[in-house]
Design a protein around this motif. Structure first.
Motif, PDB file in Angstrom:
ATOM      1  N   MET A  49      -3.899   2.571   4.167  1.00  0.00           N
ATOM      2  CA  MET A  49      -4.532   2.042   2.956  1.00  0.00           C
ATOM      3  C   MET A  49      -5.907   2.681   2.914  1.00  0.00           C
ATOM      4  N   GLU A  50      -6.102   3.604   1.967  1.00  0.00           N
ATOM      5  CA  GLU A  50      -7.351   4.346   1.886  1.00  0.00           C
ATOM      6  C   GLU A  50      -7.673   5.007   3.232  1.00  0.00           C
ATOM      7  N   GLY A  51      -6.622   5.485   3.928  1.00  0.00           N
ATOM      8  CA  GLY A  51      -6.800   6.191   5.192  1.00  0.00           C
ATOM      9  C   GLY A  51      -6.841   5.312   6.432  1.00  0.00           C
ATOM     10  N   HIS A  52      -6.914   3.997   6.270  1.00  0.00           N
ATOM     11  CA  HIS A  52      -6.937   3.064   7.409  1.00  0.00           C
ATOM     12  C   HIS A  52      -5.501   2.631   7.713  1.00  0.00           C
ATOM     13  N   GLU A  53      -5.105   2.702   8.985  1.00  0.00           N
ATOM     14  CA  GLU A  53      -3.735   2.356   9.356  1.00  0.00           C
ATOM     15  C   GLU A  53      -3.579   0.885   9.714  1.00  0.00           C
ATOM     16  N   PHE A  54      -2.465   0.314   9.263  1.00  0.00           N
ATOM     17  CA  PHE A  54      -2.142  -1.090   9.532  1.00  0.00           C
ATOM     18  C   PHE A  54      -0.641  -1.231   9.695  1.00  0.00           C
ATOM     19  N   ILE A  55      -0.233  -2.324  10.341  1.00  0.00           N
ATOM     20  CA  ILE A  55       1.175  -2.711  10.301  1.00  0.00           C
ATOM     21  C   ILE A  55       1.254  -3.923   9.384  1.00  0.00           C
ATOM     22  N   GLN A  56       2.359  -4.021   8.658  1.00  0.00           N
ATOM     23  CA  GLN A  56       2.521  -5.107   7.703  1.00  0.00           C
ATOM     24  C   GLN A  56       4.009  -5.308   7.465  1.00  0.00           C
ATOM     25  N   THR A  57       4.351  -6.241   6.628  1.00  0.00           N
ATOM     26  CA  THR A  57       5.739  -6.546   6.324  1.00  0.00           C
ATOM     27  C   THR A  57       5.919  -6.623   4.816  1.00  0.00           C
ATOM     28  N   LEU A  58       6.933  -5.925   4.321  1.00  0.00           N
ATOM     29  CA  LEU A  58       7.298  -6.060   2.913  1.00  0.00           C
ATOM     30  C   LEU A  58       8.108  -7.330   2.765  1.00  0.00           C
ATOM     31  N   ILE A  59       7.790  -8.105   1.750  1.00  0.00           N
ATOM     32  CA  ILE A  59       8.461  -9.383   1.541  1.00  0.00           C
ATOM     33  C   ILE A  59       8.852  -9.505   0.075  1.00  0.00           C
ATOM     34  N   LYS A  60      10.065  -9.997  -0.144  1.00  0.00           N
ATOM     35  CA  LYS A  60      10.495 -10.273  -1.515  1.00  0.00           C
ATOM     36  C   LYS A  60      10.178 -11.732  -1.804  1.00  0.00           C
ATOM     37  N   TYR A  61       9.371 -11.941  -2.842  1.00  0.00           N
ATOM     38  CA  TYR A  61       8.967 -13.289  -3.216  1.00  0.00           C
ATOM     39  C   TYR A  61       9.041 -13.407  -4.726  1.00  0.00           C
ATOM     40  N   SER A  62       9.646 -14.467  -5.179  1.00  0.00           N
ATOM     41  CA  SER A  62       9.741 -14.758  -6.602  1.00  0.00           C
ATOM     42  C   SER A  62      10.345 -13.572  -7.373  1.00  0.00           C
ATOM     43  N   GLY A  63      11.372 -12.954  -6.751  1.00  0.00           N
ATOM     44  CA  GLY A  63      12.107 -11.885  -7.420  1.00  0.00           C
ATOM     45  C   GLY A  63      11.518 -10.497  -7.313  1.00  0.00           C
ATOM     46  N   HIS A  64      10.371 -10.344  -6.627  1.00  0.00           N
ATOM     47  CA  HIS A  64       9.719  -9.035  -6.536  1.00  0.00           C
ATOM     48  C   HIS A  64       9.307  -8.725  -5.103  1.00  0.00           C
ATOM     49  N   ARG A  66       6.781  -7.339  -2.463  1.00  0.00           N
ATOM     50  CA  ARG A  66       5.323  -7.281  -2.445  1.00  0.00           C
ATOM     51  C   ARG A  66       4.837  -6.825  -1.074  1.00  0.00           C
ATOM     52  N   LEU A  67       3.741  -6.089  -1.105  1.00  0.00           N
ATOM     53  CA  LEU A  67       3.038  -5.726   0.117  1.00  0.00           C
ATOM     54  C   LEU A  67       1.746  -6.538   0.098  1.00  0.00           C
ATOM     55  N   TYR A  68       1.694  -7.557   0.968  1.00  0.00           N
ATOM     56  CA  TYR A  68       0.527  -8.433   0.999  1.00  0.00           C
ATOM     57  C   TYR A  68      -0.596  -7.758   1.770  1.00  0.00           C
ATOM     58  N   LEU A  69      -1.828  -7.983   1.317  1.00  0.00           N
ATOM     59  CA  LEU A  69      -3.009  -7.347   1.903  1.00  0.00           C
ATOM     60  C   LEU A  69      -3.922  -8.420   2.457  1.00  0.00           C
ATOM     61  N   ASN A  70      -4.016  -8.495   3.786  1.00  0.00           N
ATOM     62  CA  ASN A  70      -4.833  -9.535   4.404  1.00  0.00           C
ATOM     63  C   ASN A  70      -6.325  -9.167   4.365  1.00  0.00           C
ATOM     64  N   THR A  71      -7.154 -10.101   4.760  1.00  0.00           N
ATOM     65  CA  THR A  71      -8.607  -9.913   4.701  1.00  0.00           C
ATOM     66  C   THR A  71      -9.081  -8.718   5.532  1.00  0.00           C
ATOM     67  N   PRO A  72      -8.637  -8.559   6.798  1.00  0.00           N
ATOM     68  CA  PRO A  72      -9.094  -7.383   7.556  1.00  0.00           C
ATOM     69  C   PRO A  72      -8.742  -6.057   6.863  1.00  0.00           C
ATOM     70  N   MET A  73      -7.609  -5.996   6.199  1.00  0.00           N
ATOM     71  CA  MET A  73      -7.221  -4.782   5.485  1.00  0.00           C
ATOM     72  C   MET A  73      -8.181  -4.513   4.327  1.00  0.00           C
ATOM     73  N   ARG A  74      -8.483  -5.559   3.574  1.00  0.00           N
ATOM     74  CA  ARG A  74      -9.362  -5.386   2.409  1.00  0.00           C
ATOM     75  C   ARG A  74     -10.795  -5.101   2.848  1.00  0.00           C
ATOM     76  N   LYS A  75     -11.231  -5.732   3.939  1.00  0.00           N
ATOM     77  CA  LYS A  75     -12.593  -5.469   4.432  1.00  0.00           C
ATOM     78  C   LYS A  75     -12.721  -4.030   4.921  1.00  0.00           C
ATOM     79  N   ALA A  76     -11.724  -3.543   5.659  1.00  0.00           N
ATOM     80  CA  ALA A  76     -11.772  -2.181   6.201  1.00  0.00           C
ATOM     81  C   ALA A  76     -11.839  -1.144   5.084  1.00  0.00           C
TER      82      ALA A  76
END
Length: 165
Positions: A49-64, A66-76
């Motif tokens: 994400m903008e060159g910063h590496e993370f592990i995450q999980t794709l989740i289907k919610y409410s029919g779609h 989504r790739l959820y973005l936690n606070t450490p990801m957004r801060k980085a």
């Protein structure tokens, strides 16, 4: 991270409830399904994400999906709701297990009511609590947050951005 061009995309950060996320373009999603060999359930991924590496999980919610973005990801990445973000993504075949911190296990064993509530939580919320505690760096912070987690389970305090379990 060795990425295929079809796994690069840009997306606008949106929010559902209190959870920031992005939608993946259909062609990227289909490529991940092929890599993973599945198209339902939770799909573990590695992202840049903008060159910063993370592990995450794709989740289907409410029919779609989504790739959820936690606070450490957004801060980085210094990105927030409404911002466009550049991503690279790939299926992550490595099994993920986060052990429950021994201090949290001890606290749960000392408070049967909190343990019963924790054991009754949906697995994703249990994991969210365990993951949060596992990333704490100091013993002081861990001790303080184990207490907060127990109080949260008992309905006495906010924790991990939630009012109640």
């Amino acid at each position: 991270m060795n990425m295929n061009p079809s796994t690069k995309f840009s997306a606008k950060i949106e929010i559902i409830g209190v959870n920031p996320f992005v939608f993946l373009p259909e062609k990227v999603l289909q490529f991940i399904f092929v890599q993973a060999g599945i198209s339902k359930g939770k799909i573990p991924v590695r992202i840049k994400m903008e060159g910063h590496e993370f592990i995450q999980t794709l989740i289907k919610y409410s029919g779609h999906w989504r790739l959820y973005l936690n606070t450490p990801m957004r801060k980085a990445t210094q990105k927030e709701m409404g911002d466009m973000v550049h991503f690279e993504i790939a299926f992550d075949p490595i099994k993920r297990e986060i052990p429950v911190h021994p201090k949290f296990t001890k606290a749960l064993n000392q408070n049967k009511e909190a343990k019963k509530i924790f054991d009754g939580l949906r697995p994703s919320l249990q994991l969210e609590i365990v993951r949060y505690l596992s990333f704490l760096k100091t013993e002081e912070s861990l001790d303080r947050n184990v207490t907060r987690a127990i109080n949260f389970l008992l309905g006495k305090e906010r924790f991990i951005g939630r009012d109640k379990p």
